[in-house]
Write a protein that holds these residues in place. Structure first.
Motif, mmCIF file in Angstrom:
data_model
loop_
_atom_site.group_PDB
_atom_site.id
_atom_site.type_symbol
_atom_site.label_atom_id
_atom_site.label_comp_id
_atom_site.label_asym_id
_atom_site.label_seq_id
_atom_site.Cartn_x
_atom_site.Cartn_y
_atom_site.Cartn_z
ATOM 1 N N GLU A 1 8.723 -2.421 -12.793
ATOM 2 C CA GLU A 1 7.812 -3.279 -13.013
ATOM 3 C C GLU A 1 7.845 -4.420 -11.826
ATOM 4 N N GLN A 2 9.100 -5.219 -11.793
ATOM 5 C CA GLN A 2 9.342 -6.332 -11.213
ATOM 6 C C GLN A 2 9.378 -5.881 -9.676
ATOM 7 N N ALA A 3 9.914 -4.643 -9.380
ATOM 8 C CA ALA A 3 10.371 -4.284 -7.907
ATOM 9 C C ALA A 3 8.719 -3.940 -7.389
ATOM 10 N N ASN A 4 7.849 -3.377 -8.465
ATOM 11 C CA ASN A 4 6.484 -2.979 -7.701
ATOM 12 C C ASN A 4 5.744 -4.242 -7.625
ATOM 13 N N SER B 1 12.380 0.136 1.625
ATOM 14 C CA SER B 1 11.457 1.665 1.529
ATOM 15 C C SER B 1 10.828 1.568 2.968
ATOM 16 N N PRO B 2 11.223 2.626 3.862
ATOM 17 C CA PRO B 2 10.342 2.918 5.046
ATOM 18 C C PRO B 2 9.035 3.126 4.771
ATOM 19 N N ILE B 3 8.671 3.629 3.516
ATOM 20 C CA ILE B 3 7.394 4.239 3.477
ATOM 21 C C ILE B 3 6.437 2.888 3.334
ATOM 22 N N VAL B 4 6.878 1.748 2.648
ATOM 23 C CA VAL B 4 6.198 0.717 2.427
ATOM 24 C C VAL B 4 6.122 -0.124 3.966
ATOM 25 N N TRP C 1 6.723 -5.621 -3.909
ATOM 26 C CA TRP C 1 6.022 -4.669 -3.057
ATOM 27 C C TRP C 1 4.547 -4.819 -2.981
ATOM 28 N N ALA C 2 3.899 -4.919 -4.171
ATOM 29 C CA ALA C 2 2.576 -5.308 -4.225
ATOM 30 C C ALA C 2 2.122 -6.405 -3.344
#
Length: 736
Positions: A452-455, A424-427, A458-459
């Motif tokens: 869920e796992q991807a988020n 993600s370029p947003i992240v 990223w978190a």
């Protein structure tokens, strides 16, 4: 609702009993008989059957011989994936409620057991139809184009030898046969895995034994016989063979010294909906990670078996997995047609929709000579209404956040993230902003289903970069699509905002139809500041000017607008309601629309998926029309338009008309203020509803009928193609 959530978003000005009041105010109406003369109409359609009807519309696209062939293949794959999720979540949830005694009759008046029976009956019919479309229509059409889904016995000797070498090198080392005997209990079968049930015989004792072999899901579902680039050009053949068939013809390598008697493919679907008790979780991330591990061990809700299965093997699977007979789906091989996405990805331009290029919004190109427009300058000139994928996401929303991250005048960025991509370029922009010293807040919804796992990943990455990461409010998912950028300009701080209907996901933005608003309007900026303060801190009494926010004021705000249209109609003024959503289920909203219809207000609903509203019932909803549009892009935007005595009011935002969205999620709608934007969206909605536009129509018996050709057999306008052409015409006119 969770007590803390109720406290945070409570609104003492809105009666708690309003939804109930809305429903009981409706007068009785005479039920209408259906085609068989024995179908008494309730005012709500069953939501689960309505969802299956939606997936049947997806299947109709796969059945359409006028559609590009590889797009039909893709719709077959989408249908299969959709149905998997339906069983994992909706059917599993219904079974769980029945088992615990918590299930109650649906809003349509159907008992839980009857509802489950209806679902399974309809699902059996749909899966058989799905398999038939592939075997009798799409597979022969692919063969005519030189693309074959073949069997081992149809291959020449060179192809067999090549696949055997590939099996030995790439497949055999990762296979694990699991015996079932007194020393080896029946193994756990993971959800959605494809398996081979193998019967072998000991040549010495003559005893037959059972073994299970999992087909590796890390390998492609369909294997290219002729190499990875086969079939990319017209005239060049492309042959594919199911992975389980390659494994099956080499089973003797896995059971040396045994005689392989028979083998059969089967597949299990399990309950994979997550249940996290947030009140008891000291750390939501840790609680969710534990629940993700448990997800793989949910109870089975569906067993798919190949039609040639030995009855004895079938009985064994049914007994050991603990499924009911009606949960067994007997289908022709190959099972799991999600794997057709391998074929739909073949680069054959003649078999796909024409390639499209998203254009930069004309308002972002205004007075700009550089390749990258200054998004902030464009936003100061006017609000910018975006329509993806026709308007480029990368040169608008993504550019907005990337420029904010790089701009030294930007002091703070606040962002919600529900779903995003792995690259993600947003992240990346949020990380860059935090590392450059800006205040960055990211509200990451780690409970976004199946992401869920991807988020979680990223978190943690955001936290490590210095981003303030929060997870919203206990008891509520944060589904709203919001960005807030605070920029110092002279002696003042200006707030720049984006509010959208879709996720901050650059990849899905290329094929999800969504709307977004870029604005630096002071009222919207104040509203977003208050909303972000609610999400990250304590602000239970915040009031909003341009936003409707769930679960506090969204449902009641929309119903107030509907009631106002009723008042306009009674006063002889222009009155109309048009709603475009993914799902229309909420009884209070539906009842308000029924009241509007009874008052003579024209109501139009454009819904992609579920619709529990029953249109066209005399005395109840004769002034309501329901349409559905499906196509190459996934219709995802939510729009709410009200005639308002000739001065239309239009909202866009993240909320569908479902209980979960209105009661258990943080959702936001923004009211448009630019008259040009309002007129554009009203005109767009009219285009969706035009009799010359291809769509599905819902009748009062709950039956959807496709309208895609006129009386002379000529195709009606495909609105997505029309919008692509419209953007190209606008771009051409701007260049001239």
């Amino acid at each position: 609702m969770d007590s803390l959530a109720a406290q945070t978003f409570g609104d003492s000005d809105v009666p708690a009993s309003r939804a109930t009041q809305d429903r009981i105010e409706l007068p009785d109406f005479e039920p209408t008989l259906g085609p068989e003369g024995d179908f008494a109409l309730d005012r709500f359609l069953d939501r689960e059957i309505s969802w299956l009807d939606f997936n049947a519309r997806v299947l109709e696209l796969a059945e359409d011989p006028d559609l590009f062939l590889l797009e039909r293949v893709q719709f077959l794959s989408i249908f299969a994936s959709n149905l998997d999720e339906f069983f994992m979540v909706r059917v599993a949830g219904l079974k769980r409620r029945i088992a615990t005694g918590l299930a109650v009759p649906s809003a349509a008046g159907v008992s839980p057991r009857d509802q489950l029976d209806h679902i399974l009956e309809a699902a059996h019919q749909l899966q058989r139809r799905h398999a038939k479309v592939f075997s009798e229509q799409v597979r022969p059409a692919l063969a005519a184009e030189g693309i074959a889904v073949t069997r081992w016995g149809e291959l020449d000797e060179d192809a067999r030898q090549g696949l055997s070498r590939w099996f030995t090198d790439q497949v055999f080392p990762i296979l694990t046969p699991l015996a079932v005997d007194p020393a080896h209990p029946f193994p756990y079968i993971s959800g959605l895995s494809l398996n081979l049930a193998v019967v072998v015989r000991n040549p010495v004792s003559g005893k037959e034994l059972f073994a299970r072999l999992k087909v590796p899901d890390q390998l492609p579902r369909l294997i290219s016989v002729d190499g990875p680039r086969a079939g990319h050009t017209p005239g060049r053949p492309a042959r594919f063979i199911p992975l389980e068939e390659v494994i099956a013809v080499h089973l003797e390598h896995l059971f040396p010294g045994m005689e392989v008697v028979e083998h059969h493919s089967f597949r299990v679907t399990r309950n994979e909906d997550l249940e996290v008790e947030e009140d008891d979780a000291e750390n939501l991330l840790q609680a969710l990670e534990k629940e993700l591990l448990r997800r793989r061990f949910g109870p089975p809700v569906r067993l798919e078996v190949a039609s040639d299965i030995n009855p004895a093997v079938r009985r064994l699977l049914v007994r050991e997995l603990g499924v009911e007979e009606e949960e067994v789906f007997t289908l022709p091989a190959p099972l799991d047609l999600r794997g057709l996405n391998v074929i739909s990805g073949i680069e054959r331009a003649d078999l796909h929709y024409p390639r499209h290029l998203a254009h930069t919004s004309r308002f972002l190109n205004e007075s700009e000579t550089s390749k990258a427009a200054n998004v902030f300058a464009a936003m100061r000139r006017r609000d910018i209404l975006l329509h993806h994928p026709y308007d480029s996401f990368s040169t608008s929303v993504q550019a907005f956040l990337e420029q904010a991250a790089a701009d030294p005048k930007v002091q703070a960025i606040k962002q919600t993230l529900y779903r995003t991509s792995g690259d993600s370029p947003i992240v990346d922009a949020l990380i860059d902003a935090a590392e450059s010293g800006k205040q960055v807040l990211a509200l990451v919804e780690i409970k976004a289903r199946f992401d869920e796992q991807a988020n979680i990943t990223w978190a943690r990455k955001l936290e490590q970069a210095g981003v303030h990461v929060v997870y919203g409010i206990v008891g509520l998912k944060t589904h709203s699509k919001l960005s807030l950028v605070v920029r110092r300009e002279g002696d003042r701080l200006r707030r720049y905002c984006h509010i959208g209907t879709g996720n901050y996901h650059p990849r899905t933005a290329r094929y999800y139809e969504d709307l977004g608003l870029l604005t630096c309007d002071d009222q919207v900026g104040e509203d977003l500041s208050r909303l972000f303060n609610q999400l990250s801190g304590y602000a239970p009494r915040s009031a909003f000017k341009r936003l409707l926010v769930a679960p506090r004021s969204l449902r009641s705000g929309l119903i107030d607008h509907i009631e106002q249209e009723i008042a306009h109609r009674k006063a002889g003024l222009a009155a109309r309601v048009v709603i475009k959503v993914n799902s229309m289920v909420d009884e209070a909203v539906i009842d308000a629309l029924y009241r509007a219809s009874q008052a003579g207000v024209q109501v139009d609903v454009i819904v992609r998926g579920i619709c529990a509203l029953r249109p066209g019932v005399p005395g109840l909803s004769e002034n309501i029309r329901v349409r559905s549009v499906l196509g190459r892009f996934l219709e995802h935007s939510r729009v709410f338009a009200f005639g308002n005595a000739g001065q239309p009011i239009v909202y866009i935002g993240s909320a569908d008309m479902m209980h979960r969205n209105l009661d258990r999620r943080v959702e936001a709608l923004v009211r448009l203020s630019n008259r040009e934007d309002i007129a554009e969206l009203v005109s767009l909605l009219d285009r969706y509803l035009d009799p010359g536009t291809a769509s599905w129509h819902l009748d009062n018996a709950g039956v959807w009928t496709r309208h895609h050709k006129d009386a002379d057999g000529r195709p009606l306008t495909d609105i997505q193609s029309w919008l692509l052409d419209s953007r190209s015409r606008q771009r051409g006119a701007a260049r001239r």
